[in-house]
Each structure stands twice: as C-alpha cells, then as structure tokens.
Motif scaffolding. Structure first.
Motif, PDB file in Angstrom:
ATOM      1  N   ILE A  55       1.615  -0.846  -0.077  1.00  0.00           N
ATOM      2  CA  ILE A  55       0.184  -0.169  -0.419  1.00  0.00           C
ATOM      3  C   ILE A  55       1.116   1.143  -0.353  1.00  0.00           C
ATOM      4  CG2 ILE A  55      -1.877   1.129   1.646  1.00  0.00           C
ATOM      5  CD1 ILE A  55      -2.702  -1.673   0.229  1.00  0.00           C
ATOM      6  N   ALA A  56       0.867   1.904  -0.835  1.00  0.00           N
ATOM      7  CA  ALA A  56       1.330   3.313  -0.751  1.00  0.00           C
ATOM      8  C   ALA A  56       0.611   4.360  -0.373  1.00  0.00           C
ATOM      9  CB  ALA A  56       1.678   4.170  -2.390  1.00  0.00           C
ATOM     10  N   PHE A  57       0.875   4.626   0.603  1.00  0.00           N
ATOM     11  CA  PHE A  57      -0.067   6.295   1.113  1.00  0.00           C
ATOM     12  C   PHE A  57       0.814   7.347   0.682  1.00  0.00           C
ATOM     13  CE2 PHE A  57      -0.466   3.145   4.900  1.00  0.00           C
ATOM     14  CZ  PHE A  57      -1.880   2.445   4.954  1.00  0.00           C
ATOM     15  N   GLU A  58       0.157   8.892   0.634  1.00  0.00           N
ATOM     16  CA  GLU A  58       1.180   8.857  -0.854  1.00  0.00           C
ATOM     17  C   GLU A  58       0.679  10.496  -0.528  1.00  0.00           C
ATOM     18  OE1 GLU A  58       2.204   7.526  -4.666  1.00  0.00           O
ATOM     19  OE2 GLU A  58       0.788   7.147  -5.041  1.00  0.00           O
ATOM     20  N   THR A  59       1.282  11.654  -0.222  1.00  0.00           N
ATOM     21  CA  THR A  59       1.297  12.984  -0.369  1.00  0.00           C
ATOM     22  C   THR A  59       0.740  13.205   0.915  1.00  0.00           C
ATOM     23  OG1 THR A  59       0.679  12.492  -2.511  1.00  0.00           O
ATOM     24  CG2 THR A  59       0.737  15.028  -2.146  1.00  0.00           C
ATOM     25  N   ILE A  60       0.815  12.463   2.467  1.00  0.00           N
ATOM     26  CA  ILE A  60       0.247  12.855   2.804  1.00  0.00           C
ATOM     27  C   ILE A  60       0.512  14.355   3.775  1.00  0.00           C
ATOM     28  CG2 ILE A  60      -0.107  11.227   5.329  1.00  0.00           C
ATOM     29  CD1 ILE A  60      -1.731  10.024   3.253  1.00  0.00           C
ATOM     30  N   PRO A  61      -0.495  14.763   3.737  1.00  0.00           N
ATOM     31  CA  PRO A  61       0.594  16.387   4.830  1.00  0.00           C
ATOM     32  C   PRO A  61       0.685  17.028   5.998  1.00  0.00           C
ATOM     33  CG  PRO A  61      -1.756  16.507   4.051  1.00  0.00           C
ATOM     34  CD  PRO A  61      -2.019  15.377   3.456  1.00  0.00           C
ATOM     35  N   SER A  62      -0.040  15.968   7.092  1.00  0.00           N
ATOM     36  CA  SER A  62      -0.466  16.458   7.994  1.00  0.00           C
ATOM     37  C   SER A  62       0.087  14.963   9.156  1.00  0.00           C
ATOM     38  CB  SER A  62      -1.800  16.500   8.594  1.00  0.00           C
ATOM     39  OG  SER A  62      -2.871  15.385   8.508  1.00  0.00           O
ATOM     40  N   ILE A  63       0.432  15.274  10.136  1.00  0.00           N
ATOM     41  CA  ILE A  63       0.594  14.696  11.091  1.00  0.00           C
ATOM     42  C   ILE A  63      -0.354  13.475  11.619  1.00  0.00           C
ATOM     43  CG2 ILE A  63       1.881  13.744  13.440  1.00  0.00           C
ATOM     44  CD1 ILE A  63       3.453  13.989  12.081  1.00  0.00           C
ATOM     45  N   LYS A  64      -1.861  14.482  11.517  1.00  0.00           N
ATOM     46  CA  LYS A  64      -3.180  13.137  12.244  1.00  0.00           C
ATOM     47  C   LYS A  64      -3.119  12.047  11.536  1.00  0.00           C
ATOM     48  CE  LYS A  64      -6.117  15.993  14.618  1.00  0.00           C
ATOM     49  NZ  LYS A  64      -7.077  16.639  14.401  1.00  0.00           N
TER      50      LYS A  64
ATOM     51  N   PHE B 215       4.875  12.017   2.371  1.00  0.00           N
ATOM     52  CA  PHE B 215       4.720  12.972   2.753  1.00  0.00           C
ATOM     53  C   PHE B 215       4.995  14.374   2.059  1.00  0.00           C
ATOM     54  CE2 PHE B 215       5.147  10.246   6.983  1.00  0.00           C
ATOM     55  CZ  PHE B 215       4.726  11.508   7.618  1.00  0.00           C
ATOM     56  N   SER B 216       3.457  15.093   1.596  1.00  0.00           N
ATOM     57  CA  SER B 216       3.993  15.994   0.855  1.00  0.00           C
ATOM     58  C   SER B 216       4.731  17.413   2.076  1.00  0.00           C
ATOM     59  CB  SER B 216       2.575  17.081   0.868  1.00  0.00           C
ATOM     60  OG  SER B 216       1.873  17.107   1.374  1.00  0.00           O
ATOM     61  N   CYS B 217       5.620  18.051   1.681  1.00  0.00           N
ATOM     62  CA  CYS B 217       6.491  19.029   2.264  1.00  0.00           C
ATOM     63  C   CYS B 217       6.275  20.630   1.708  1.00  0.00           C
ATOM     64  CB  CYS B 217       7.558  17.923   2.466  1.00  0.00           C
ATOM     65  SG  CYS B 217       7.812  16.208   3.341  1.00  0.00           S
ATOM     66  N   LYS B 218       6.732  21.219   2.667  1.00  0.00           N
ATOM     67  CA  LYS B 218       6.366  22.530   2.397  1.00  0.00           C
ATOM     68  C   LYS B 218       7.664  23.259   2.463  1.00  0.00           C
ATOM     69  CE  LYS B 218       4.832  25.237   5.598  1.00  0.00           C
ATOM     70  NZ  LYS B 218       4.242  25.955   6.163  1.00  0.00           N
ATOM     71  N   ASP B 219       8.778  22.616   3.359  1.00  0.00           N
ATOM     72  CA  ASP B 219      10.313  23.173   2.785  1.00  0.00           C
ATOM     73  C   ASP B 219      11.192  22.347   2.990  1.00  0.00           C
ATOM     74  OD1 ASP B 219      10.235  23.188   5.857  1.00  0.00           O
ATOM     75  OD2 ASP B 219       9.337  25.201   6.114  1.00  0.00           O
ATOM     76  N   VAL B 220      12.749  22.620   4.081  1.00  0.00           N
ATOM     77  CA  VAL B 220      13.554  21.598   3.737  1.00  0.00           C
ATOM     78  C   VAL B 220      13.425  21.336   5.123  1.00  0.00           C
ATOM     79  CG1 VAL B 220      14.846  22.849   2.331  1.00  0.00           C
ATOM     80  CG2 VAL B 220      14.390  23.774   4.848  1.00  0.00           C
ATOM     81  N   LYS B 221      12.189  21.361   5.964  1.00  0.00           N
ATOM     82  CA  LYS B 221      12.462  20.481   7.368  1.00  0.00           C
ATOM     83  C   LYS B 221      10.934  20.547   8.078  1.00  0.00           C
ATOM     84  CE  LYS B 221      16.551  22.938   9.751  1.00  0.00           C
ATOM     85  NZ  LYS B 221      16.671  23.471  10.419  1.00  0.00           N
TER      86      LYS B 221
ATOM     87  N   GLY C 180       3.020  22.036   8.831  1.00  0.00           N
ATOM     88  CA  GLY C 180       3.803  22.877   9.103  1.00  0.00           C
ATOM     89  C   GLY C 180       4.768  21.952  10.183  1.00  0.00           C
ATOM     90  N   SER C 181       4.232  20.360  10.811  1.00  0.00           N
ATOM     91  CA  SER C 181       5.240  20.412  11.681  1.00  0.00           C
ATOM     92  C   SER C 181       6.259  19.474  10.727  1.00  0.00           C
ATOM     93  CB  SER C 181       3.942  18.858  11.836  1.00  0.00           C
ATOM     94  OG  SER C 181       3.142  18.138  12.586  1.00  0.00           O
ATOM     95  N   PRO C 182       7.318  19.171  12.104  1.00  0.00           N
ATOM     96  CA  PRO C 182       8.977  18.787  11.397  1.00  0.00           C
ATOM     97  C   PRO C 182       8.944  17.457  11.080  1.00  0.00           C
ATOM     98  CG  PRO C 182       9.090  19.655  14.075  1.00  0.00           C
ATOM     99  CD  PRO C 182       7.485  19.414  13.435  1.00  0.00           C
ATOM    100  N   PHE C 183       9.602  16.981   9.976  1.00  0.00           N
ATOM    101  CA  PHE C 183       9.562  15.916   8.893  1.00  0.00           C
ATOM    102  C   PHE C 183      10.186  15.261  10.018  1.00  0.00           C
ATOM    103  CE2 PHE C 183      12.463  13.084   6.311  1.00  0.00           C
ATOM    104  CZ  PHE C 183      10.879  12.516   5.754  1.00  0.00           C
ATOM    105  N   ILE C 184      10.955  15.896  11.395  1.00  0.00           N
ATOM    106  CA  ILE C 184      11.421  14.714  12.135  1.00  0.00           C
ATOM    107  C   ILE C 184      10.633  13.852  12.694  1.00  0.00           C
ATOM    108  CG2 ILE C 184      11.978  16.307  13.725  1.00  0.00           C
ATOM    109  CD1 ILE C 184      15.203  14.801  13.972  1.00  0.00           C
ATOM    110  N   GLU C 185       9.795  14.731  13.218  1.00  0.00           N
ATOM    111  CA  GLU C 185       8.464  13.767  13.418  1.00  0.00           C
ATOM    112  C   GLU C 185       7.722  12.930  13.400  1.00  0.00           C
ATOM    113  OE1 GLU C 185       5.923  17.281  15.587  1.00  0.00           O
ATOM    114  OE2 GLU C 185       7.903  17.583  17.223  1.00  0.00           O
ATOM    115  N   ALA C 186       7.451  13.378  11.758  1.00  0.00           N
ATOM    116  CA  ALA C 186       6.411  12.213  11.272  1.00  0.00           C
ATOM    117  C   ALA C 186       7.565  10.770  10.705  1.00  0.00           C
ATOM    118  CB  ALA C 186       7.166  12.669   9.138  1.00  0.00           C
ATOM    119  N   VAL C 187       9.200  11.563  10.748  1.00  0.00           N
ATOM    120  CA  VAL C 187       9.732   9.622  10.695  1.00  0.00           C
ATOM    121  C   VAL C 187       9.328   9.515  11.952  1.00  0.00           C
ATOM    122  CG1 VAL C 187      12.586   8.895  10.238  1.00  0.00           C
ATOM    123  CG2 VAL C 187      11.336  10.564   8.526  1.00  0.00           C
ATOM    124  N   GLN C 188       9.656   9.863  13.044  1.00  0.00           N
ATOM    125  CA  GLN C 188       9.268   9.053  14.644  1.00  0.00           C
ATOM    126  C   GLN C 188       8.421   8.331  14.567  1.00  0.00           C
ATOM    127  OE1 GLN C 188      10.272  12.886  16.988  1.00  0.00           O
ATOM    128  NE2 GLN C 188      12.851  11.678  17.339  1.00  0.00           N
TER     129      GLN C 188
END
Length: 324
Positions: free
Chosen positions: A169-178, A199-205, A210-218
C-alpha cells in the motif's frame, strides 16, 4: 533490518518507482484537468489506457508501478459516477487488477532474466485529494477532523486495495501528522499488508501542515508494517535537506522512499507552471548515497525520465563497484 523491508530492497541499488500516471495519461490525450476524480475516472472510462501507461513505465525500467487510485474513493465514485457502493468497490479494486494484469503481460513479453517481478503498489491519497482543492499540500482539513473520522474515511479504500491483492500500500502525499497517525492505526486492521508512507512537504524541514519532518519519521518508526517512509510530490531540491533533517532518527527497520515532482509550480486553478524543471536523474545519486531504497517520480515525470533515472543509478553503482 526487518524481513519485510528486505523484501523491497535490491542488492544492486534502489528499487525504481514509476512516475506520474496522470501525467502519462494526459500525454496520450486524455483530459484530466479539473476532473474531481482525476486519473481515477479513467478506471471507468478507459481502463486500457491505464494498462498501456503502466506498461510504458515498466518498459522504461520501473520496478514498482502504482495503481490509478490516488484520487479514488467509494464516496467519490458514488457521487461522480452515480453508482452503487458495491460497483464503486469493484471499480476501485480494478485499479489493482489492471496493474497486476500489466505486470503479468510485461513478464511474459519481456522475460526479464534474473529480476524479481515488478511490484504493484496500491495508491492511497490523502482526504484532501477527494476534496479536490489543493489541500493535500496544506492538510488544513485535518484540524477539523478527528483521527477516528480520518480512519473511517480511508477504511473502504484500503480494504479494497488489500482485498484485490496489492503487493504494497502506498500512502502518498500525506500532508499532516494526524492523517499519518490515522493511516498507521488503520493499517493494523490489515495485518497482512505492508506499506510505505510518504509526505508532502512545504520546505526543507517541515511537512505540509508545518510539523517537522523528523516528527513524521519518528511516528513512522512505530509501525511494524511500514517498509519505507519519505516524501513525494515536492520539488527535487527539498529531498536532500529533508532526509538529512531526520537521518539520525530513522529506524534501521525502515528505508527512505523519495519520488519528487519535476520542480515546476502548481496552481489549483490554472494547473502546472512550465518553468523550474529539474532533472531527478542527476540528483538521484545523492539520494541513493543518503540511503534511499526506493526512488522514482511524481507529477510531470514520465517514462523517459524514469529510463534516465534507472540509467543514472545503474551507472553510478557500476562506477562505485569499479572504484572498490
């Protein structure tokens, strides 16, 4: 490294994903702009066009093809195609069947020696894709929805893809932590299914909400069913800093998956702005060095770009081996 993750990694380099299915359909003259179902409508109107698009990506060297279900939903099919929920479910499942039929034909026609059969990934887009208002790049809707409401929305789609036999399953372009949390909780209801989460991302972090990508990975680290986590449909230039921002927390049981768009801008009312295009092939070597095990393209990336990507990565692997 988990056995699940090992099943989706090649010894000689990253798995090559396909590119933008909708982009390829439009190249063949199919009008999608402004359609609330986007490429998912073509499941109903012209399934052979989807088979043909999948086949062209396989010929270009893709190891993974993604179903035409990113913007597909039971509710969407009922509303826009005036069909029953049973027929809507069958139509959504047909996305997997078409992809698997194409893989079978490709293996029979091309007889790829010493290669695993291509993988079929069942695409699950965010709730924002159903809204058709560009909110998969903001995630604003998640502020008004609970995790349980998001799970209830996604459950019918995932159920269909799993029942139809998606390899992943490919969960794609997910914009939010929730929404990511909802999808990972829901995935546990399908214990035989493996997935990637991008995830879809707005900038380099940060991801789009607006959630940090690092939190998404965690968050992704906590799932036993994910094989990869990463980003898609962002500008190629964002990939390297995003991966760097979270490299220290990535679980050894997970891989990176990256498949950016062409780097051109998008306006929800006028479409793609044809400027700023970037070669993903040239940048892909750096992503591979960062540990990306799945690399491909998203919007505005066609079979020719995927062929260039494969050639670039194979050439890089050969150069590295020669230098050892």
């Amino acid at each position: 490294m988990s056995s699940a993750a090992c099943n989706y990694k090649k010894d000689d380099g990253p798995l090559i994903l396909d590119g933008g299915l909708a982009t390829e359909l439009e190249e063949q003259g199919i009008k999608l702009q402004g359609d609330p179902l986007w490429s998912a409508r073509v499941l109903h109107t012209n399934p052979q066009a989807i088979r043909d698009a999948h086949y062209r990506f396989l010929l270009s060297g893709a190891d993974v093809i993604t179903t035409a279900t990113y913007q597909a939903s039971i509710e969407g099919f009922i509303n826009h195609l005036d069909m029953t929920s049973e027929l809507a479910s069958e139509l959504l499942m047909s996305g997997v069947h078409l992809a698997k039929e194409t893989v079978k034909r490709f293996v029979s026609d091309e007889h790829p020696i010493g290669q695993k059969d291509p993988v079929v990934a069942g695409s699950v887009g965010p709730y924002g894709a159903f809204l058709h208002n560009g909110s998969e790049y903001t995630g604003a809707y998640a502020e008004q929805m609970s995790v349980e409401e998001l799970k209830a929305w996604h459950r019918p789609q995932i159920s269909c893809l799993a029942a139809a036999g998606s390899d992943l399953i490919a969960f794609e372009t997910i914009p939010s932590i929730k929404e990511a949390e909802a999808l990972l909780e829901l995935l546990r209801e399908f214990p035989n299914s493996k997935a990637w989460l991008s995830f879809s991302c707005k900038d380099v972090k940060c991801i789009s909400d607006g959630s940090p990508f690092i939190e998404a990975v965690q968050l992704a680290n906590r799932s036993k069913q994910l094989v990869a986590v990463g980003v898609n449909c962002c500008a190629p230039a964002l990939i390297k800093p995003l991966l760097n921002s979270a490299k220290l927390v990535l679980s050894p049981d997970l891989h990176w998956v990256v498949y950016p768009n062409s780097g051109e801008g998008w306006d929800v009312s006028t479409g793609w702005q044809t400027s700023g295009k970037t070669s993903i092939a040239e940048l892909s070597v750096e992503w591979m060095k960062q540990g990306a095990a799945m690399i491909g393209g998203c919007c505005r990336i066609g079979p020719t770009h995927i062929a260039e990507l494969r050639q670039q990565l194979q050439g890089s692997r050969t150069s590295q081996a020669s230098a050892v």
